[in-house]
Design an enzyme around this catalytic site. Structure first.
Site, PDB file in Angstrom:
ATOM      1  N   THR A  46       1.218   3.816   2.143  1.00  0.00           N
ATOM      2  CA  THR A  46       1.948   4.223   3.353  1.00  0.00           C
ATOM      3  C   THR A  46       3.167   3.319   3.556  1.00  0.00           C
ATOM      4  O   THR A  46       4.271   3.792   3.852  1.00  0.00           O
ATOM      5  CB  THR A  46       1.020   4.177   4.589  1.00  0.00           C
ATOM      6  OG1 THR A  46      -0.230   4.766   4.253  1.00  0.00           O
ATOM      7  CG2 THR A  46       1.626   4.930   5.760  1.00  0.00           C
ATOM      8  N   LYS A  68      -7.755  -4.190   7.149  1.00  0.00           N
ATOM      9  CA  LYS A  68      -6.722  -4.102   6.118  1.00  0.00           C
ATOM     10  C   LYS A  68      -7.191  -4.815   4.857  1.00  0.00           C
ATOM     11  O   LYS A  68      -8.132  -5.591   4.896  1.00  0.00           O
ATOM     12  CB  LYS A  68      -5.414  -4.741   6.619  1.00  0.00           C
ATOM     13  CG  LYS A  68      -4.661  -3.838   7.587  1.00  0.00           C
ATOM     14  CD  LYS A  68      -3.341  -4.416   8.039  1.00  0.00           C
ATOM     15  CE  LYS A  68      -2.400  -4.808   6.959  1.00  0.00           C
ATOM     16  NZ  LYS A  68      -2.052  -3.730   5.992  1.00  0.00           N
ATOM     17  N   GLY A 124      -5.698  -2.910  -0.585  1.00  0.00           N
ATOM     18  CA  GLY A 124      -4.748  -3.207  -1.674  1.00  0.00           C
ATOM     19  C   GLY A 124      -4.780  -4.666  -2.095  1.00  0.00           C
ATOM     20  O   GLY A 124      -4.048  -5.068  -2.994  1.00  0.00           O
ATOM     21  N   GLU A 148      -0.268 -10.247   4.223  1.00  0.00           N
ATOM     22  CA  GLU A 148      -0.034  -9.261   5.291  1.00  0.00           C
ATOM     23  C   GLU A 148      -0.327  -9.867   6.660  1.00  0.00           C
ATOM     24  O   GLU A 148       0.415  -9.648   7.624  1.00  0.00           O
ATOM     25  CB  GLU A 148      -0.927  -8.039   5.078  1.00  0.00           C
ATOM     26  CG  GLU A 148      -0.515  -7.185   3.902  1.00  0.00           C
ATOM     27  CD  GLU A 148      -1.472  -6.042   3.605  1.00  0.00           C
ATOM     28  OE1 GLU A 148      -1.041  -5.087   2.960  1.00  0.00           O
ATOM     29  OE2 GLU A 148      -2.648  -6.107   4.018  1.00  0.00           O
ATOM     30  N   ASP A 205       3.521  -1.995   8.305  1.00  0.00           N
ATOM     31  CA  ASP A 205       2.468  -2.022   7.284  1.00  0.00           C
ATOM     32  C   ASP A 205       1.425  -0.948   7.572  1.00  0.00           C
ATOM     33  O   ASP A 205       1.304  -0.474   8.715  1.00  0.00           O
ATOM     34  CB  ASP A 205       1.806  -3.410   7.270  1.00  0.00           C
ATOM     35  CG  ASP A 205       1.169  -3.745   5.927  1.00  0.00           C
ATOM     36  OD1 ASP A 205       1.019  -2.840   5.083  1.00  0.00           O
ATOM     37  OD2 ASP A 205       0.820  -4.931   5.721  1.00  0.00           O
ATOM     38  N   GLY A 206       0.671  -0.596   6.564  1.00  0.00           N
ATOM     39  CA  GLY A 206      -0.414   0.382   6.694  1.00  0.00           C
ATOM     40  C   GLY A 206      -1.703  -0.289   7.132  1.00  0.00           C
ATOM     41  O   GLY A 206      -1.744  -1.468   7.453  1.00  0.00           O
ATOM     42  N   ALA A 207      -2.788   0.478   7.128  1.00  0.00           N
ATOM     43  CA  ALA A 207      -4.111  -0.062   7.463  1.00  0.00           C
ATOM     44  C   ALA A 207      -5.176   0.843   6.854  1.00  0.00           C
ATOM     45  O   ALA A 207      -4.917   2.022   6.571  1.00  0.00           O
ATOM     46  CB  ALA A 207      -4.298  -0.142   8.976  1.00  0.00           C
ATOM     47  N   ASP A 208      -6.357   0.286   6.662  1.00  0.00           N
ATOM     48  CA  ASP A 208      -7.480   1.082   6.157  1.00  0.00           C
ATOM     49  C   ASP A 208      -8.228   1.751   7.302  1.00  0.00           C
ATOM     50  O   ASP A 208      -8.758   2.848   7.161  1.00  0.00           O
ATOM     51  CB  ASP A 208      -8.444   0.196   5.368  1.00  0.00           C
ATOM     52  CG  ASP A 208      -7.731  -0.489   4.223  1.00  0.00           C
ATOM     53  OD1 ASP A 208      -6.905   0.173   3.581  1.00  0.00           O
ATOM     54  OD2 ASP A 208      -7.976  -1.687   3.995  1.00  0.00           O
ATOM     55  N   GLY A 240       0.830  -1.203   0.000  1.00  0.00           N
ATOM     56  CA  GLY A 240       0.000   0.000   0.000  1.00  0.00           C
ATOM     57  C   GLY A 240       0.864   1.250   0.000  1.00  0.00           C
ATOM     58  O   GLY A 240       2.091   1.186   0.118  1.00  0.00           O
TER      59      GLY A 240
HETATM   60  C1  A5P Z   1      -3.014  -3.635   1.407  1.00  0.00           C
HETATM   61  O1  A5P Z   1      -3.690  -4.827   1.138  1.00  0.00           O
HETATM   62  C2  A5P Z   1      -3.629  -2.947   2.549  1.00  0.00           C
HETATM   63  O2  A5P Z   1      -3.857  -3.702   3.688  1.00  0.00           O
HETATM   64  C3  A5P Z   1      -2.934  -1.646   2.897  1.00  0.00           C
HETATM   65  O3  A5P Z   1      -1.968  -1.809   3.884  1.00  0.00           O
HETATM   66  C4  A5P Z   1      -3.984  -0.735   3.376  1.00  0.00           C
HETATM   67  O4  A5P Z   1      -5.013  -0.756   2.412  1.00  0.00           O
HETATM   68  C5  A5P Z   1      -3.473   0.678   3.540  1.00  0.00           C
HETATM   69  O5  A5P Z   1      -3.134   1.205   2.296  1.00  0.00           O
HETATM   70  P1  A5P Z   1      -2.697   2.700   2.134  1.00  0.00           P
HETATM   71  O6  A5P Z   1      -1.481   2.887   2.952  1.00  0.00           O
HETATM   72  O7  A5P Z   1      -2.438   2.844   0.656  1.00  0.00           O
HETATM   73  O8  A5P Z   1      -3.845   3.542   2.588  1.00  0.00           O
END
Ligand code: A5P
Length: 230
Positions: free
Chosen positions: A36, A102, A105, A111, A88-91, A34
């Site tokens: 981030t 999550k 993406g 993940e 890692d990022g998150a929604d 993603g």
């Molecule tokens: C990928 O599958 C996701 O879990 C991402 O980590 C999540 O969607 C965060 O994405 P962004 O950092 O693009 O918002």
């Protein structure tokens, strides 16, 4: 008022830089997916170019390709079962519980494996991702098998959500060759129960609820970063 995209990128980058400061020589690092997480991979690439010795386990083909381009040596679970840290990022991040949604993406399966395997899991978000309750407009992604997916979506709907096959008539395939159902719940009041209900549906491979996994959440805010621990 929500920040403009460029400002939001600055918040994501600030959170990513704070997370990458936790990485030390010799570590095995889970590399998230993603936008981030891409800032974190870029920052790791710069540190590797400056002499940091790490190896990475990517959570998606995309994250692996980015890391490779930036010169970050990659490894796999065959060689390392327990990464020292994953970033890692998150929604969505539920402030009270640090439960995550999550998978926007599409990389949620890998993940979740990497986050679960790692000694520490650092989540990096901008402040728009922090919520009082999960659900609402942000869908919960659920990875489902290609075989029988309409049945699986019916079962998901029976849990009280509106599920949509990602990509519609041209379904998007994950890195694992499965499909994604994006499930809109008005709200997710009991994530632990929902997690079990989802796991009990034949054809559900994994869902985007990450319960009890985050060791640290770093939130990029205008002017500073907030670090939240369980
Ligand atoms: C990928 O599958 C996701 O879990 C991402 O980590 C999540 O969607 C965060 O994405 P962004 O950092 O693009 O918002």
């Amino acid at each position: 008022m929500s920040a403009a995209p460029r400002d939001r990128d600055a918040l994501k980058r600030a959170a990513a830089l704070r997370a990458v400061a936790e990485v030390e020589n010799g570590m095995v690092v889970g590399l998230g997916s993603g936008s981030t997480a891409a800032f974190a991979i870029a920052a790791l690439g710069e540190r590797v170019a400056a002499g940091l010795k790490i190896t990475g386990i990517p959570t998606s083909e995309g994250a692996g390709a980015l890391a490779y381009r930036l010169g970050i040596p990659l490894t796999s679970f065959a060689e390392h079962r327990r990464p020292d840290v994953a970033i890692d990022g998150a929604d969505q991040v539920e402030r009270r519980t640090l439960t995550l949604v999550k998978g926007r993406g599409g990389a949620l399966l890998r993940e979740k494996i990497v986050a679960s395997a790692s000694a520490r899991f650092i989540v990096i978000v901008d402040d728009s991702k922090l919520v009082d309750q999960l659900g609402g407009e942000t869908p919960l992604p659920v990875e489902v098998t290609r075989f029988g997916w309409p049945f699986v979506l019916d079962r998901l709907a029976a849990l009280g959500c509106v599920p949509q096959l990602r990509g519609g008539s041209e379904p998007v395939a994950t890195d694992n060759g499965n499909f994604i159902a994006d499930c809109v719940f008005d709200s997710i009041a009991n994530a632990a129960v929902l997690d079990q209900q989802l796991a009990a549906i034949p054809g559900v491979v994994e869902n985007g609820l990450f319960l009890g996994l985050a060791s640290m959440v770093i939130v990029g805010r205008p002017g500073d970063v907030e670090v939240i621990t369980p």
